[in-house]
Write a protein that holds these residues in place. Structure first.
Motif, PDB file in Angstrom:
ATOM      1  N   HIS A 110       6.304  -8.884 -11.645  1.00  0.00           N
ATOM      2  CA  HIS A 110       5.706 -10.153 -11.215  1.00  0.00           C
ATOM      3  C   HIS A 110       6.813 -11.178 -10.980  1.00  0.00           C
ATOM      4  CE1 HIS A 110       1.406  -9.275 -11.863  1.00  0.00           C
ATOM      5  NE2 HIS A 110       1.867  -8.395 -12.736  1.00  0.00           N
ATOM      6  N   ARG A 111       6.682 -11.914  -9.887  1.00  0.00           N
ATOM      7  CA  ARG A 111       7.715 -12.887  -9.550  1.00  0.00           C
ATOM      8  C   ARG A 111       7.123 -14.259  -9.220  1.00  0.00           C
ATOM      9  NH1 ARG A 111       7.639  -8.920  -5.435  1.00  0.00           N
ATOM     10  NH2 ARG A 111       6.791  -9.697  -3.436  1.00  0.00           N
ATOM     11  N   ALA A 112       5.994 -14.576  -9.865  1.00  0.00           N
ATOM     12  CA  ALA A 112       5.396 -15.898  -9.677  1.00  0.00           C
ATOM     13  C   ALA A 112       6.342 -16.966 -10.217  1.00  0.00           C
ATOM     14  CB  ALA A 112       4.049 -15.969 -10.392  1.00  0.00           C
ATOM     15  N   LEU A 113       6.207 -18.174  -9.649  1.00  0.00           N
ATOM     16  CA  LEU A 113       7.079 -19.281 -10.052  1.00  0.00           C
ATOM     17  C   LEU A 113       6.972 -19.513 -11.560  1.00  0.00           C
ATOM     18  CD1 LEU A 113       8.987 -21.506  -9.027  1.00  0.00           C
ATOM     19  CD2 LEU A 113       6.972 -23.009  -8.863  1.00  0.00           C
ATOM     20  N   GLY A 114       8.115 -19.510 -12.232  1.00  0.00           N
ATOM     21  CA  GLY A 114       8.124 -19.742 -13.669  1.00  0.00           C
ATOM     22  C   GLY A 114       7.746 -18.530 -14.486  1.00  0.00           C
ATOM     23  N   GLU A 115       7.568 -17.362 -13.850  1.00  0.00           N
ATOM     24  CA  GLU A 115       7.143 -16.154 -14.548  1.00  0.00           C
ATOM     25  C   GLU A 115       8.275 -15.615 -15.422  1.00  0.00           C
ATOM     26  OE1 GLU A 115       4.885 -14.322 -15.490  1.00  0.00           O
ATOM     27  OE2 GLU A 115       6.044 -12.572 -16.036  1.00  0.00           O
ATOM     28  N   SER A 116       7.966 -15.357 -16.688  1.00  0.00           N
ATOM     29  CA  SER A 116       8.982 -14.835 -17.604  1.00  0.00           C
ATOM     30  C   SER A 116       8.440 -13.743 -18.518  1.00  0.00           C
ATOM     31  CB  SER A 116       9.549 -15.989 -18.464  1.00  0.00           C
ATOM     32  OG  SER A 116       8.502 -16.575 -19.229  1.00  0.00           O
ATOM     33  N   SER A 117       7.167 -13.333 -18.298  1.00  0.00           N
ATOM     34  CA  SER A 117       6.566 -12.377 -19.232  1.00  0.00           C
ATOM     35  C   SER A 117       6.662 -10.937 -18.755  1.00  0.00           C
ATOM     36  CB  SER A 117       5.093 -12.727 -19.482  1.00  0.00           C
ATOM     37  OG  SER A 117       4.366 -12.742 -18.271  1.00  0.00           O
ATOM     38  N   SER A 118       7.198 -10.698 -17.544  1.00  0.00           N
ATOM     39  CA  SER A 118       7.387  -9.324 -17.100  1.00  0.00           C
ATOM     40  C   SER A 118       8.505  -8.674 -17.901  1.00  0.00           C
ATOM     41  CB  SER A 118       7.734  -9.288 -15.608  1.00  0.00           C
ATOM     42  OG  SER A 118       6.599  -9.569 -14.827  1.00  0.00           O
ATOM     43  N   MET A 119       8.329  -7.394 -18.199  1.00  0.00           N
ATOM     44  CA  MET A 119       9.331  -6.669 -18.971  1.00  0.00           C
ATOM     45  C   MET A 119      10.324  -5.973 -18.033  1.00  0.00           C
ATOM     46  SD  MET A 119       7.346  -5.084 -22.222  1.00  0.00           S
ATOM     47  CE  MET A 119       8.965  -4.886 -22.977  1.00  0.00           C
ATOM     48  N   PRO A 120      11.532  -5.718 -18.501  1.00  0.00           N
ATOM     49  CA  PRO A 120      12.512  -4.976 -17.682  1.00  0.00           C
ATOM     50  C   PRO A 120      11.982  -3.580 -17.387  1.00  0.00           C
ATOM     51  CG  PRO A 120      13.580  -6.034 -19.563  1.00  0.00           C
ATOM     52  CD  PRO A 120      12.119  -6.164 -19.790  1.00  0.00           C
ATOM     53  N   ILE A 121      11.969  -3.199 -16.123  1.00  0.00           N
ATOM     54  CA  ILE A 121      11.357  -1.926 -15.752  1.00  0.00           C
ATOM     55  C   ILE A 121      12.092  -0.741 -16.360  1.00  0.00           C
ATOM     56  CG2 ILE A 121      12.624  -1.713 -13.578  1.00  0.00           C
ATOM     57  CD1 ILE A 121       9.985  -0.574 -12.379  1.00  0.00           C
TER      58      ILE A 121
ATOM     59  N   PRO B 248       0.784  -1.241   0.000  1.00  0.00           N
ATOM     60  CA  PRO B 248       0.000   0.000   0.000  1.00  0.00           C
ATOM     61  C   PRO B 248       0.814   1.290   0.000  1.00  0.00           C
ATOM     62  CG  PRO B 248      -0.838  -1.559   1.639  1.00  0.00           C
ATOM     63  CD  PRO B 248       0.475  -2.085   1.166  1.00  0.00           C
ATOM     64  N   SER B 249       2.000   1.297   0.603  1.00  0.00           N
ATOM     65  CA  SER B 249       2.758   2.533   0.756  1.00  0.00           C
ATOM     66  C   SER B 249       3.516   2.889  -0.518  1.00  0.00           C
ATOM     67  CB  SER B 249       3.751   2.409   1.919  1.00  0.00           C
ATOM     68  OG  SER B 249       4.627   3.515   1.946  1.00  0.00           O
ATOM     69  N   ALA B 250       3.241   4.081  -1.053  1.00  0.00           N
ATOM     70  CA  ALA B 250       3.911   4.508  -2.283  1.00  0.00           C
ATOM     71  C   ALA B 250       5.413   4.687  -2.085  1.00  0.00           C
ATOM     72  CB  ALA B 250       3.290   5.799  -2.794  1.00  0.00           C
ATOM     73  N   MET B 251       5.855   5.013  -0.872  1.00  0.00           N
ATOM     74  CA  MET B 251       7.277   5.225  -0.616  1.00  0.00           C
ATOM     75  C   MET B 251       8.037   3.929  -0.339  1.00  0.00           C
ATOM     76  SD  MET B 251       8.186   8.287  -1.100  1.00  0.00           S
ATOM     77  CE  MET B 251       9.805   8.209  -0.359  1.00  0.00           C
ATOM     78  N   LEU B 252       7.315   2.870  -0.088  1.00  0.00           N
ATOM     79  CA  LEU B 252       7.963   1.589   0.207  1.00  0.00           C
ATOM     80  C   LEU B 252       7.732   0.540  -0.871  1.00  0.00           C
ATOM     81  CD1 LEU B 252       7.081   1.257   4.012  1.00  0.00           C
ATOM     82  CD2 LEU B 252       9.229   2.080   3.009  1.00  0.00           C
ATOM     83  N   ALA B 253       6.697   0.725  -1.671  1.00  0.00           N
ATOM     84  CA  ALA B 253       6.289  -0.314  -2.628  1.00  0.00           C
ATOM     85  C   ALA B 253       7.212  -0.378  -3.835  1.00  0.00           C
ATOM     86  CB  ALA B 253       4.856  -0.038  -3.093  1.00  0.00           C
ATOM     87  N   SER B 254       7.242  -1.562  -4.432  1.00  0.00           N
ATOM     88  CA  SER B 254       7.885  -1.751  -5.733  1.00  0.00           C
ATOM     89  C   SER B 254       6.796  -1.776  -6.786  1.00  0.00           C
ATOM     90  CB  SER B 254       8.673  -3.062  -5.761  1.00  0.00           C
ATOM     91  OG  SER B 254       9.720  -3.034  -4.808  1.00  0.00           O
ATOM     92  N   VAL B 255       7.147  -1.372  -8.001  1.00  0.00           N
ATOM     93  CA  VAL B 255       6.167  -1.353  -9.093  1.00  0.00           C
ATOM     94  C   VAL B 255       5.982  -2.775  -9.620  1.00  0.00           C
ATOM     95  CG1 VAL B 255       5.623  -0.491 -11.393  1.00  0.00           C
ATOM     96  CG2 VAL B 255       6.737   1.006  -9.724  1.00  0.00           C
TER      97      VAL B 255
END
Length: 545
Positions: free
Chosen positions: A358-369, A332-339
């Motif tokens: 996203h860091r779900a097991l086997g996840e590979s579809s997230s793009m480099p931030i 919830p905290s904007a100053m502590l959260a990761s996108v």
């Protein structure tokens, strides 16, 4: 009940009358009404009862019957049938079409027959269904239906937790067997329906006489043998009235109505029709269950997870000239959260989600931030492209931590909602969407779960989060013109433009910089307060002796 299919038959007219007279009123003691001032209390209680029945009993077959206006065969038997009954209140008569419409919208067909009452239609269907191998549950609080109870037919009183009546239950409750109920009613009469009965014989006496003599006909045949005048003389003087009362009280089972199982098979409620009706009636505690959702509407929510799709998205946002956005966090905290991701919408029911965390097991579809920030920075910082959102300060803080200054701020629907109604306890986008767009949005709990087993958004695969994420931007975009109009209507647009909107960047800077605290000074102040509190406590005890 046995393993046979069960047919539920609802005594609609009786339930509707009882619903109208139920002690459910407004805080001022008046009837419930919708925004147009139409009374709705009978509909609300009837719908509540019916939904409870459907949810708890999950009927395979079901139908309801209501009395039709006009004369019935009983009016041909006596001219003053139901003459004592108080005319139907106008406030109830006005609700009858709404009760019927709600009943059918919930998936319950209504069966009626000209010149017969609902009781007779139900009685006929019950007997025919039982003969066809069905078990029958007559849903009513009316004791008249006890006369129908028998093999395969029971009465269910839905009040409170519900009570079932088989033959033994009728005997315990009413004092006689089901096939003797109508004879008891013939003696005791019914003042509401103006069924005369025999003067001087009440319910207790009627039960005692029928229990002893078995039937009305046998009682009449032995009337001269009754000891004392109390029952003998009125029975001899009113023999014809007793027989006529029996005909009036007897539920007919030969009404010209067919029992066809398939049309009575319960197929569920019509979500669209229920939403329309309950929204019109202002049943806010019910309407949300039938509102359109992401799974029932036609929409285009896309997952952007390739460089080509990302470049296309940036170009579309630029050419659209205005868009809604939401930065999705993992806490919830904007100053502590990761996108976790970015959501964008340029038109209703059309949105894109860019997953980055996203860091779900086997996840590979997230793009480099970093790549996503580089691609979207120009349009996010473009003052010529207005941005709308729900809590833009939160989005701006999250982006600022990534080195992006969100410019071109336009309408923040959360702030606009506060300006329009500052007394509201919360300004959640889910609540505003339901209220202003008639749409039931997903909540974070719907997607991530509840309690100890709840996951963060980051622990889900992007495919599981796309609808939730896209809704955040899409709904902000849909709510934007709604609140634009409300601000103008309430003459609050200037307040928003000159006070609230310019304050957003200031609050972003304050939140990012934080507030410096003098810890030693605060500790000293706390110690002084504790000492003063102890002194005053001692004084109080001393004064009290």
């Amino acid at each position: 009940m046995s393993d046979k299919p069960v047919l539920y038959l609802i005594d609609g007219s009786s339930q509707m009358y009882r619903a109208y007279h139920a002690p459910v009123r407004t805080a001022e003691g008046g009837l419930l009404r919708n925004a147009q001032g139409r009374p709705t209390n009978a509909v609300y209680i009837f719908v509540t009862m019916l939904r409870k029945l459907l949810n708890e009993h999950k009927p395979e077959y079901i139908a309801a019957s209501f009395d039709l206006p006009g004369r019935t065969f009983r009016d041909d038997l006596v001219t003053d049938y139901k003459a004592n009954r108080t005319p139907m209140p106008d406030e109830l008569a006005e609700q009858i079409p709404m009760v019927h419409a709600a009943c059918e919208a919930l998936g319950v067909p209504i069966l009626t027959s000209e010149r017969y009452e609902a009781d007779d239609v139900i009685g006929t269907l019950a007997v025919k269904a039982a003969a066809a191998g069905f078990d029958v549950a007559i849903v009513t609080m009316d004791k008249d239906f006890f006369q129908l109870v028998g093999d395969g037919i029971r009465v269910f009183n839905p009040r409170d937790d519900g009570t079932w009546y088989d033959a033994a239950g009728v005997k315990e409750k009413f004092g006689v067997a089901p096939d003797q109920v109508v004879d008891v009613m013939a003696l005791m009469g019914d003042t509401i329906d103006n069924i005369k009965g025999v003067p001087g014989i009440g319910d207790k006496g009627a039960r005692e006489l029928i229990s002893k003599y078995g039937t009305l006909d046998n009682l009449i045949a032995h009337a001269t043998e009754l000891p004392g005048k109390r029952y003998r003389e009125p029975l001899l003087a009113h023999t014809d009235d007793a027989r006529q009362s029996r005909e009036l009280a007897r539920i007919r089972t030969d009404v010209p109505v067919d029992f066809e199982p398939e049309p009575l098979r319960y197929r569920g409620a019509s979500r669209e029709r229920c939403f329309q009706i309950f929204n019109e009636l202002a049943f806010r505690t019910i309407v949300a269950e039938y509102a359109p959702t992401a799974s029932t509407i036609s929409k285009s929510y896309r997952l952007v997870n390739t460089p080509e799709a990302l470049r296309d998205l940036a170009a579309r946002l630029k050419s659209a000239g205005r868009f809604a956005l939401r930065v999705l966090p993992d806490r919830p905290s904007a100053m502590l959260a990761s996108v976790v991701g970015f959501a964008f919408s340029t038109s209703p029911r059309d949105a894109d989600y860019v997953p980055v965390g996203h860091r779900a097991l086997g996840e590979s579809s997230s793009m480099p931030i970093a790549a996503v920030v580089d691609a979207l920075r120009p349009v996010l910082e473009d003052t010529a492209v207005p941005k709308v959102g729900h809590d833009l300060k939160f989005d701006a803080v999250m982006l600022a931590r990534l080195g992006v200054t969100l410019r071109g701020l336009d309408l923040d629907t959360m702030i606009a909602s506060y300006l329009v109604d500052a007394t509201r306890s919360a300004h959640r986008i889910e609540d505003l969407a339901l209220e202003h767009t008639s749409y039931k949005a997903l909540t974070e709990e719907d997607v991530c779960g509840r309690g100890a087993k709840a996951l963060s958004l980051a622990e889900l695969p992007p495919e599981a989060a796309v609808d939730y994420a896209c809704e955040r931007a899409d709904l902000a975009g849909q709510l934007s013109p709604v609140f634009q109009n409300l601000l103008a209507k309430e003459e609050l647009r200037e307040v928003y433009d000159t006070l609230e909107l310019p304050l957003i960047p200031v609050l972003v800077a304050v939140e990012r910089a934080g507030v410096r605290l003098d810890a030693p000074a605060l500790a000293a102040q706390s110690q002084r307060i504790d000492q003063e509190l102890a002194r005053r406590t001692k004084d109080i005890y001393d004064l009290a002796g």
